[in-house]
Every structure is written in structure tokens, then in C-alpha cells.
Motif scaffolding. Structure first.
Motif, PDB file in Angstrom:
ATOM      1  N   ASP A 137       0.803  -1.230   0.000  1.00 23.15           N
ATOM      2  CA  ASP A 137       0.000   0.000   0.000  1.00 23.15           C
ATOM      3  C   ASP A 137       0.836   1.281   0.000  1.00 23.15           C
ATOM      4  OD1 ASP A 137      -2.382  -1.471   0.045  1.00 23.15           O
ATOM      5  OD2 ASP A 137      -2.391  -1.571   2.240  1.00 23.15           O
ATOM      6  N   SER A 138       2.088   1.181  -0.407  1.00 23.76           N
ATOM      7  CA  SER A 138       2.927   2.379  -0.487  1.00 23.76           C
ATOM      8  C   SER A 138       2.891   2.975  -1.891  1.00 23.76           C
ATOM      9  CB  SER A 138       4.375   2.054  -0.108  1.00 23.76           C
ATOM     10  OG  SER A 138       4.949   1.147  -1.042  1.00 23.76           O
ATOM     11  N   LYS A 139       3.258   4.262  -1.979  1.00 20.51           N
ATOM     12  CA  LYS A 139       3.308   4.963  -3.262  1.00 20.51           C
ATOM     13  C   LYS A 139       4.684   5.583  -3.452  1.00 20.51           C
ATOM     14  CE  LYS A 139      -1.632   6.075  -3.355  1.00 20.51           C
ATOM     15  NZ  LYS A 139      -2.648   7.163  -3.428  1.00 20.51           N
ATOM     16  N   LYS A 140       5.187   5.501  -4.669  1.00 25.71           N
ATOM     17  CA  LYS A 140       6.521   6.033  -4.952  1.00 25.71           C
ATOM     18  C   LYS A 140       6.510   7.556  -4.873  1.00 25.71           C
ATOM     19  CE  LYS A 140      10.399   5.366  -8.135  1.00 25.71           C
ATOM     20  NZ  LYS A 140      10.829   4.728  -9.408  1.00 25.71           N
ATOM     21  N   ALA A 141       7.522   8.118  -4.217  1.00 28.07           N
ATOM     22  CA  ALA A 141       7.620   9.565  -4.040  1.00 28.07           C
ATOM     23  C   ALA A 141       9.001  10.037  -4.466  1.00 28.07           C
ATOM     24  CB  ALA A 141       7.375   9.928  -2.575  1.00 28.07           C
ATOM     25  N   ILE A 142       9.022  11.059  -5.314  1.00 27.67           N
ATOM     26  CA  ILE A 142      10.288  11.594  -5.830  1.00 27.67           C
ATOM     27  C   ILE A 142      10.302  13.103  -5.648  1.00 27.67           C
ATOM     28  CG2 ILE A 142      11.824  11.793  -7.825  1.00 27.67           C
ATOM     29  CD1 ILE A 142      10.370   9.375  -9.044  1.00 27.67           C
ATOM     30  N   LEU A 143      11.375  13.610  -5.039  1.00 27.38           N
ATOM     31  CA  LEU A 143      11.567  15.058  -4.981  1.00 27.38           C
ATOM     32  C   LEU A 143      13.040  15.385  -5.196  1.00 27.38           C
ATOM     33  CD1 LEU A 143      13.067  16.061  -2.129  1.00 27.38           C
ATOM     34  CD2 LEU A 143      10.796  15.738  -1.185  1.00 27.38           C
ATOM     35  N   HIS A 144      13.293  16.629  -5.597  1.00 26.82           N
ATOM     36  CA  HIS A 144      14.645  17.142  -5.778  1.00 26.82           C
ATOM     37  C   HIS A 144      14.821  18.323  -4.837  1.00 26.82           C
ATOM     38  CE1 HIS A 144      14.471  14.821  -9.554  1.00 26.82           C
ATOM     39  NE2 HIS A 144      13.299  15.412  -9.752  1.00 26.82           N
ATOM     40  N   TYR A 145      15.900  18.337  -4.090  1.00 26.92           N
ATOM     41  CA  TYR A 145      16.165  19.484  -3.229  1.00 26.92           C
ATOM     42  C   TYR A 145      17.572  20.026  -3.470  1.00 26.92           C
ATOM     43  CZ  TYR A 145      19.390  17.046  -0.049  1.00 26.92           C
ATOM     44  OH  TYR A 145      20.467  16.384   0.471  1.00 26.92           O
ATOM     45  N   LYS A 146      17.762  21.293  -3.124  1.00 30.56           N
ATOM     46  CA  LYS A 146      19.097  21.870  -3.074  1.00 30.56           C
ATOM     47  C   LYS A 146      19.126  22.918  -1.972  1.00 30.56           C
ATOM     48  CE  LYS A 146      18.341  25.350  -6.734  1.00 30.56           C
ATOM     49  NZ  LYS A 146      18.824  25.842  -8.040  1.00 30.56           N
ATOM     50  N   ILE A 147      20.296  23.087  -1.373  1.00 25.99           N
ATOM     51  CA  ILE A 147      20.459  24.100  -0.331  1.00 25.99           C
ATOM     52  C   ILE A 147      20.650  25.453  -1.011  1.00 25.99           C
ATOM     53  CG2 ILE A 147      21.855  24.897   1.605  1.00 25.99           C
ATOM     54  CD1 ILE A 147      22.652  21.976   2.095  1.00 25.99           C
ATOM     55  N   LEU A 148      19.747  26.387  -0.722  1.00 26.04           N
ATOM     56  CA  LEU A 148      19.845  27.736  -1.288  1.00 26.04           C
ATOM     57  C   LEU A 148      20.691  28.665  -0.444  1.00 26.04           C
ATOM     58  CD1 LEU A 148      16.277  28.731  -2.593  1.00 26.04           C
ATOM     59  CD2 LEU A 148      18.235  27.903  -3.902  1.00 26.04           C
ATOM     60  N   LYS A 149      20.605  28.492   0.891  1.00 18.04           N
ATOM     61  CA  LYS A 149      21.266  29.460   1.766  1.00 18.04           C
ATOM     62  C   LYS A 149      21.515  28.850   3.137  1.00 18.04           C
ATOM     63  CE  LYS A 149      20.861  34.367   2.962  1.00 18.04           C
ATOM     64  NZ  LYS A 149      20.002  35.574   2.832  1.00 18.04           N
ATOM     65  N   LYS A 150      22.684  29.190   3.723  1.00 14.99           N
ATOM     66  CA  LYS A 150      22.981  28.833   5.111  1.00 14.99           C
ATOM     67  C   LYS A 150      22.639  30.038   5.978  1.00 14.99           C
ATOM     68  CE  LYS A 150      25.012  26.808   8.710  1.00 14.99           C
ATOM     69  NZ  LYS A 150      24.522  27.728   9.762  1.00 14.99           N
ATOM     70  N   LEU A 151      21.686  29.873   6.877  1.00 19.84           N
ATOM     71  CA  LEU A 151      21.315  30.918   7.816  1.00 19.84           C
ATOM     72  C   LEU A 151      22.124  30.734   9.103  1.00 19.84           C
ATOM     73  CD1 LEU A 151      17.461  30.614   7.245  1.00 19.84           C
ATOM     74  CD2 LEU A 151      19.042  32.190   6.108  1.00 19.84           C
ATOM     75  N   ASP A 152      21.870  31.565  10.104  1.00 23.73           N
ATOM     76  CA  ASP A 152      22.634  31.459  11.345  1.00 23.73           C
ATOM     77  C   ASP A 152      22.498  30.081  11.979  1.00 23.73           C
ATOM     78  OD1 ASP A 152      23.574  34.012  11.103  1.00 23.73           O
ATOM     79  OD2 ASP A 152      22.090  34.918  12.433  1.00 23.73           O
ATOM     80  N   ASN A 153      21.260  29.606  12.086  1.00 25.72           N
ATOM     81  CA  ASN A 153      21.035  28.314  12.742  1.00 25.72           C
ATOM     82  C   ASN A 153      20.261  27.322  11.884  1.00 25.72           C
ATOM     83  OD1 ASN A 153      22.154  29.012  15.423  1.00 25.72           O
ATOM     84  ND2 ASN A 153      20.470  30.488  15.440  1.00 25.72           N
ATOM     85  N   TYR A 154      19.981  27.715  10.642  1.00 24.89           N
ATOM     86  CA  TYR A 154      19.125  26.888   9.798  1.00 24.89           C
ATOM     87  C   TYR A 154      19.646  26.864   8.363  1.00 24.89           C
ATOM     88  CZ  TYR A 154      15.904  27.525  13.724  1.00 24.89           C
ATOM     89  OH  TYR A 154      15.348  27.556  14.976  1.00 24.89           O
ATOM     90  N   TYR A 155      18.989  26.045   7.558  1.00 26.36           N
ATOM     91  CA  TYR A 155      19.293  25.962   6.135  1.00 26.36           C
ATOM     92  C   TYR A 155      18.005  26.179   5.346  1.00 26.36           C
ATOM     93  CZ  TYR A 155      23.734  23.898   7.555  1.00 26.36           C
ATOM     94  OH  TYR A 155      24.965  23.690   8.123  1.00 26.36           O
ATOM     95  N   LEU A 156      18.114  26.969   4.292  1.00 27.58           N
ATOM     96  CA  LEU A 156      16.988  27.185   3.383  1.00 27.58           C
ATOM     97  C   LEU A 156      17.126  26.229   2.208  1.00 27.58           C
ATOM     98  CD1 LEU A 156      14.526  28.741   2.231  1.00 27.58           C
ATOM     99  CD2 LEU A 156      16.169  30.367   1.246  1.00 27.58           C
ATOM    100  N   LEU A 157      16.110  25.407   1.995  1.00 29.49           N
ATOM    101  CA  LEU A 157      16.115  24.451   0.890  1.00 29.49           C
ATOM    102  C   LEU A 157      15.091  24.854  -0.162  1.00 29.49           C
ATOM    103  CD1 LEU A 157      16.093  21.015   2.821  1.00 29.49           C
ATOM    104  CD2 LEU A 157      18.028  22.543   2.359  1.00 29.49           C
ATOM    105  N   GLU A 158      15.429  24.578  -1.416  1.00 33.56           N
ATOM    106  CA  GLU A 158      14.458  24.685  -2.505  1.00 33.56           C
ATOM    107  C   GLU A 158      14.103  23.278  -2.939  1.00 33.56           C
ATOM    108  OE1 GLU A 158      14.525  27.749  -5.839  1.00 33.56           O
ATOM    109  OE2 GLU A 158      15.274  25.946  -6.874  1.00 33.56           O
ATOM    110  N   ILE A 159      12.818  23.025  -3.110  1.00 33.98           N
ATOM    111  CA  ILE A 159      12.336  21.673  -3.391  1.00 33.98           C
ATOM    112  C   ILE A 159      11.434  21.678  -4.606  1.00 33.98           C
ATOM    113  CG2 ILE A 159      10.939  19.767  -2.493  1.00 33.98           C
ATOM    114  CD1 ILE A 159      11.871  21.400   0.307  1.00 33.98           C
ATOM    115  N   ASN A 160      11.653  20.741  -5.496  1.00 35.28           N
ATOM    116  CA  ASN A 160      10.765  20.527  -6.638  1.00 35.28           C
ATOM    117  C   ASN A 160      10.256  19.088  -6.605  1.00 35.28           C
ATOM    118  OD1 ASN A 160      10.901  23.030  -8.503  1.00 35.28           O
ATOM    119  ND2 ASN A 160      13.028  22.663  -7.941  1.00 35.28           N
ATOM    120  N   LEU A 161       8.961  18.952  -6.767  1.00 29.38           N
ATOM    121  CA  LEU A 161       8.327  17.639  -6.672  1.00 29.38           C
ATOM    122  C   LEU A 161       8.117  17.011  -8.043  1.00 29.38           C
ATOM    123  CD1 LEU A 161       5.495  18.333  -4.049  1.00 29.38           C
ATOM    124  CD2 LEU A 161       7.647  17.139  -3.650  1.00 29.38           C
ATOM    125  N   GLU A 162       8.358  15.715  -8.114  1.00 34.04           N
ATOM    126  CA  GLU A 162       7.942  14.950  -9.294  1.00 34.04           C
ATOM    127  C   GLU A 162       6.619  14.252  -9.032  1.00 34.04           C
ATOM    128  OE1 GLU A 162      10.351  12.319 -11.531  1.00 34.04           O
ATOM    129  OE2 GLU A 162      12.139  13.588 -11.359  1.00 34.04           O
TER     130      GLU A 162
END
Length: 232
Positions: A137-162
Motif C-alpha cells: 500500500d505504499s506509493k513512490k515519491a520523488i523530490l529534488h532538493y538543493k540548499i539555497l542558503k545557510k542561515l545562522d542556525n538553519y538551512y533554506l532548501l528549494e524543493i521541486n516535486l515529481e
């Protein structure tokens, strides 16, 4: 940056014509009615159309897709029954490109990567679990991410879904040890104000199904110090 056409009743309309209306959803808003009985965003948009155009009787509005309640960003609605199936077809054929931004505390393993998992939803706790191999009963999931920016304590990611699976981004990022800020359900250690999470449907791009013109809309970021740091 998209021009905000309306902010009445806290409704940010980013695009509108005779066929389509695109709004910037706030955290906490539900797109369609559910068991909570809270007023959904679809009703708010209907009221906006009714008042703006002085429409008598019921207003038609078709829901094309949804965002999770704690998530912010772009939501598309169909203003006519003619355009709804055309928009649905664009989503099914993956001819609508959606870009999300997410803020995570733990650095992902790679600067950019394609994540492939099989997601299985547990309806009892409304949560999707990521598996490395196909399970019942599972479904295949595909996404692409990249790190856009390093913040003081966090990371900003950009994500595109297939694929567009239930809680896909939340589950797959949690699976690599980078849960989204505020997302207690998927492993973040602290909640955000108003039960929001730092996941934003940032940009959408498609060909208008009636006018055959390109539509490119970017949703302004929520008013929040960490989001502010992403655009500085």
C-alpha cells in the motif's frame, strides 16, 4: 515578485482572471472544509468573488489542489466548471511546475539530491512514513532538493516535486534527518507559533489552459524573522 491584488479579510490574491484565481495561503488556513468545522479558504475566496463582482446566489469555485494546514503559499482555484478539469489535467500530467521553500535545522547530507522513497500513509495518525523499498500500500515519491542558503542556525532548501504524495516533503526530509522547522509530527523538537511549519509553496509555473499564455507566480514569504533572513 507578484503583485498583491487584494488583502481583504486577510486574503492575498496574487493572480485573477475570468477562469483562475491564485491566492497566498496563510498558516492555519484549511483549503477545504473538514471535520474541525473551521471556515475553509475556499469559502473565503467565494465571498471575495461574490462581493467584488456583486454576484447573486451561489458562487462556483473548484478546488484544484491542497496544501497542508500548517503550510503557507500558493493555492490555485478554478472560477469556472469549464477550466477545473483542464487544471486537473495539468496537475495529473505534471505540466504545472511547483517550487517549495523549506527551512530545516539539520544540514542535509548533500548540497543537492534527488530523494526516492515509497510512502505509506497511516490514517490513524494522519502521517506518511518513508521507506527505502516498496511496501504494501505504499506509493513512490520523488523530490529534488538543493540548499539555497545557510542561515545562522538553519538551512533554506528549494524543493521541486515529481510526485504529489500525502505529506511528501515533510516525510522525505525527515527521513534524511532534516525535519522542517516547527514540524513536530515529523521530528522537529519545537513547535512554531500558531502551529505553523516553515514550508512555503513559493513559485508556480504553467501554461494557462484557456488563454495558452505562460503563468509565473511567486508567493511573498510570511512575515517572520527567519523567512526575512532568507530574502535579505
Amino acid at each position: 515578485m507578484s503583485k498583491i491584488l487584494s488583502n481583504k479579510s486577510n486574503l492575498q490574491v496574487l493572480f485573477e482572471d475570468n477562469h483562475i484565481i491564485i491566492v497566498n495561503k496563510r498558516a492555519g488556513d484549511i483549503v477545504q472544509g473538514d471535520k474541525t468545522g473551521d471556515k475553509p479558504l475556499s469559502d473565503v475566496v467565494k465571498e471575495y468573488i461574490k462581493v467584488k463582482y456583486n454576484k447573486p446566489g451561489n458562487v462556483y469555485l473548484g478546488t484544484v489542489h491542497r496544501l497542508d494546514r500548517p503550510t503557507t503559499g500558493l493555492v490555485i482555484f478554478a472560477k469556472t466548471s469549464k477550466v477545473l478539469p483542464r487544471l486537473n489535467k495539468l496537475f495529473l500530467s505534471k505540466d504545472i511546475n511547483k517550487t517549495y521553500w523549506a527551512i530545516v535545522k539539520n544540514e542535509p547530507p548533500k548540497m543537492q539530491e534527488t530523494l526516492i522513497n515509497w510512502l505509506k500513509k497511516n490514517p490513524k495518525n494522519n502521517k506518511s512514513y518513508s521507506h527505502s523499498k516498496e511496501v504494501t500500500d505504499s506509493k513512490k515519491a520523488i523530490l529534488h532538493y538543493k540548499i539555497l542558503k545557510k542561515l545562522d542556525n538553519y538551512y533554506l532548501l528549494e524543493i521541486n516535486l515529481e510526485t504529489g504524495r500525502h505529506h511528501q516533503i515533510r516525510s522525505q526530509l525527515s527521513n534524511i534527518g532534516s525535519p522542517i522547522k516547527g514540524d513536530l509530527k515529523y521530528g522537529f523538537d519545537r513547535s512554531n507559533k500558531h502551529a505553523s511549519i516553515h514550508l512555503h509553496a513559493r513559485h508556480i509555473e504553467f501554461i494557462h489552459p484557456v488563454k495558452n499564455e505562460p503563468i509565473n507566480i511567486t508567493a511573498p514569504l510570511p512575515n517572520d524573522p527567519i523567512w526575512d533572513a532568507c530574502s535579505s
